[in-house]
Motif scaffolding. Structure first.
Motif, PDB file in Angstrom:
ATOM      1  N   LEU A  45       0.942  -1.450  -0.044  1.00 40.89           N
ATOM      2  CA  LEU A  45       0.043  -0.098  -0.035  1.00 40.89           C
ATOM      3  C   LEU A  45       0.907   1.373   0.024  1.00 40.89           C
ATOM      4  O   LEU A  45       0.194   2.296   0.213  1.00 40.89           O
ATOM      5  N   GLU A  46       2.161   1.247  -0.169  1.00 44.32           N
ATOM      6  CA  GLU A  46       3.087   2.227  -0.387  1.00 44.32           C
ATOM      7  C   GLU A  46       2.785   3.292  -1.337  1.00 44.32           C
ATOM      8  O   GLU A  46       3.198   4.722  -0.965  1.00 44.32           O
ATOM      9  N   HIS A  47       2.146   2.954  -2.270  1.00 39.95           N
ATOM     10  CA  HIS A  47       1.915   3.892  -3.246  1.00 39.95           C
ATOM     11  C   HIS A  47       0.708   4.807  -2.860  1.00 39.95           C
ATOM     12  O   HIS A  47       0.840   6.016  -3.046  1.00 39.95           O
ATOM     13  N   THR A  53       0.333  11.016   1.916  1.00 44.50           N
ATOM     14  CA  THR A  53       1.078  11.674   2.986  1.00 44.50           C
ATOM     15  C   THR A  53       1.988  12.844   2.474  1.00 44.50           C
ATOM     16  O   THR A  53       2.791  13.272   3.025  1.00 44.50           O
ATOM     17  N   ASP A  54       2.058  12.961   1.125  1.00 48.48           N
ATOM     18  CA  ASP A  54       2.858  14.036   0.434  1.00 48.48           C
ATOM     19  C   ASP A  54       1.770  15.250   0.250  1.00 48.48           C
ATOM     20  O   ASP A  54       0.916  15.160  -0.751  1.00 48.48           O
ATOM     21  N   PRO A  55       2.081  16.673   1.030  1.00 47.13           N
ATOM     22  CA  PRO A  55       1.098  17.579   0.594  1.00 47.13           C
ATOM     23  C   PRO A  55       1.347  18.198  -0.751  1.00 47.13           C
ATOM     24  O   PRO A  55       0.128  18.734  -0.947  1.00 47.13           O
ATOM     25  N   LEU A  59      -2.311  18.708  -2.806  1.00 50.91           N
ATOM     26  CA  LEU A  59      -2.212  20.238  -3.446  1.00 50.91           C
ATOM     27  C   LEU A  59      -2.593  19.934  -4.982  1.00 50.91           C
ATOM     28  O   LEU A  59      -3.681  20.892  -5.438  1.00 50.91           O
ATOM     29  N   ILE A  60      -2.069  19.182  -5.454  1.00 52.42           N
ATOM     30  CA  ILE A  60      -2.362  18.976  -7.047  1.00 52.42           C
ATOM     31  C   ILE A  60      -3.910  18.435  -7.105  1.00 52.42           C
ATOM     32  O   ILE A  60      -4.503  18.744  -7.898  1.00 52.42           O
ATOM     33  N   LEU A  61      -4.089  17.652  -6.329  1.00 56.18           N
ATOM     34  CA  LEU A  61      -5.312  16.973  -6.450  1.00 56.18           C
ATOM     35  C   LEU A  61      -6.361  18.041  -5.998  1.00 56.18           C
ATOM     36  O   LEU A  61      -7.598  18.217  -6.760  1.00 56.18           O
ATOM     37  N   TRP A  62      -6.190  18.789  -4.903  1.00 56.39           N
ATOM     38  CA  TRP A  62      -7.292  19.811  -4.638  1.00 56.39           C
ATOM     39  C   TRP A  62      -7.395  20.748  -5.852  1.00 56.39           C
ATOM     40  O   TRP A  62      -8.411  21.368  -6.199  1.00 56.39           O
TER      41      TRP A  62
END
Length: 278
Positions: A45-47, A53-55, A59-62
């Motif tokens: 599940l690391e991906h 966990t990476d802001p 931010l790109i998703l938002w």
């Protein structure tokens, strides 16, 4: 009945090969860490953890969701009046207006987007028109506004056609009954026309939001690589970086978001139909 079932076999095979199998492979890649090979893999599940966990990724998703919402709202504000005007026109005028809306869609979306680069560039037509009013130094290309403009231009017809279809199917006797009961045009629109056109509005929102949130070549061309969205991120992971597993995980996240949205839209549509029946 058996004959019709046999005729459906080619479609079932095609759907399995072209839809189910690719999605299954993407899902498999998203839960493995074996690069581009699925011969030997281990589940992980690391991906997904890396993404959430990476802001920067969040931010790109938002940003992608936000510009898709903006695109949908603008398309709705522009599309509803246009669809209403078309639906109130004569049949001949309706056909001409619908044809005028659909003709640009016959041209490839990529070509239509490229055309905006010429229009928004420094020596483009729009810049020359703005220079007449002393606004020639305004930066148009490679901005969020340019990306938003490209998305609205490409997806607006989907909104107009869905709402226009819903309005055209409306029973005019309901409008006449509302007027006979003393309702003003505004009241008739708010209590009769708008509720009855909601299925078209909901379908239009779906057809605009879903491609807008995952679009990658419109931000790439009109944003100049400076405006990075989730679609560009997926493309980058598959083509440039070569991280198929992480790219597949992002694709699965977007697929889940889209499925949840479609389920919510469907629930709203069912609730609206239940309200009308009541």
């Amino acid at each position: 009945m058996k004959r019709f079932s046999q005729l459906a076999i080619p479609y079932i095979v095609w759907a399995a090969l072209m839809l189910v199998l690719p999605m299954a492979l993407i899902a498999l890649y998203s839960f493995t860490n074996q690069g581009n090979s699925i011969i030997a893999f281990s589940f992980t599940l690391e991906h997904y953890a890396k993404f959430f966990t990476d802001p920067d990724f969040l931010l790109i998703l938002w940003r992608s969701i936000l510009i898709a919402v903006k695109t949908t709202i603008i398309c709705l504000l522009l599309g509803y009046p246009a669809a209403y005007f078309i639906s109130k026109s004569s049949e001949k005028v309706q056909n001409l207006l619908v044809l005028g809306i659909t003709i640009p869609m016959w041209i490839n979306m990529l070509v239509r987007t490229y055309a905006w680069i010429g229009l928004l560039s420094e020596d483009g037509l729009i810049q020359r028109i703005l220079s007449i009013f002393g606004l020639g130094n305004t930066e148009l290309l490679y901005t969020e506004g340019a990306v938003l403009l490209g998305m609205v231009y490409n997806f607006l017809p989907f909104m107009i056609l869905q709402i226009q279809t819903s309005l055209s199917k409306m029973d005019n006797s309901l409008l006449e009954a509302s007027a006979d009961l003393g309702a003003s045009p505004v009241q008739t629109f708010r209590r009769v026309t708008l509720p009855l056109s909601l299925p078209g509005v909901i379908n239009g929102i779906t057809l605009v939001f879903l491609p807008a949130v995952s679009s990658f070549f419109i931000p790439k061309l009109l944003g100049g690589g400076q405006y990075f969205l989730i679609g560009n991120m997926i493309e980058n992971q598959f083509i440039t970086v070569g991280e198929w597993n992480f790219g597949s995980a992002i694709s699965m996240i977007m697929a889940v978001i889209m499925m949840l949205l479609m389920m919510a839209v469907r629930k709203i549509e069912i609730r609206n139909q239940g309200g009308k029946e009541a």
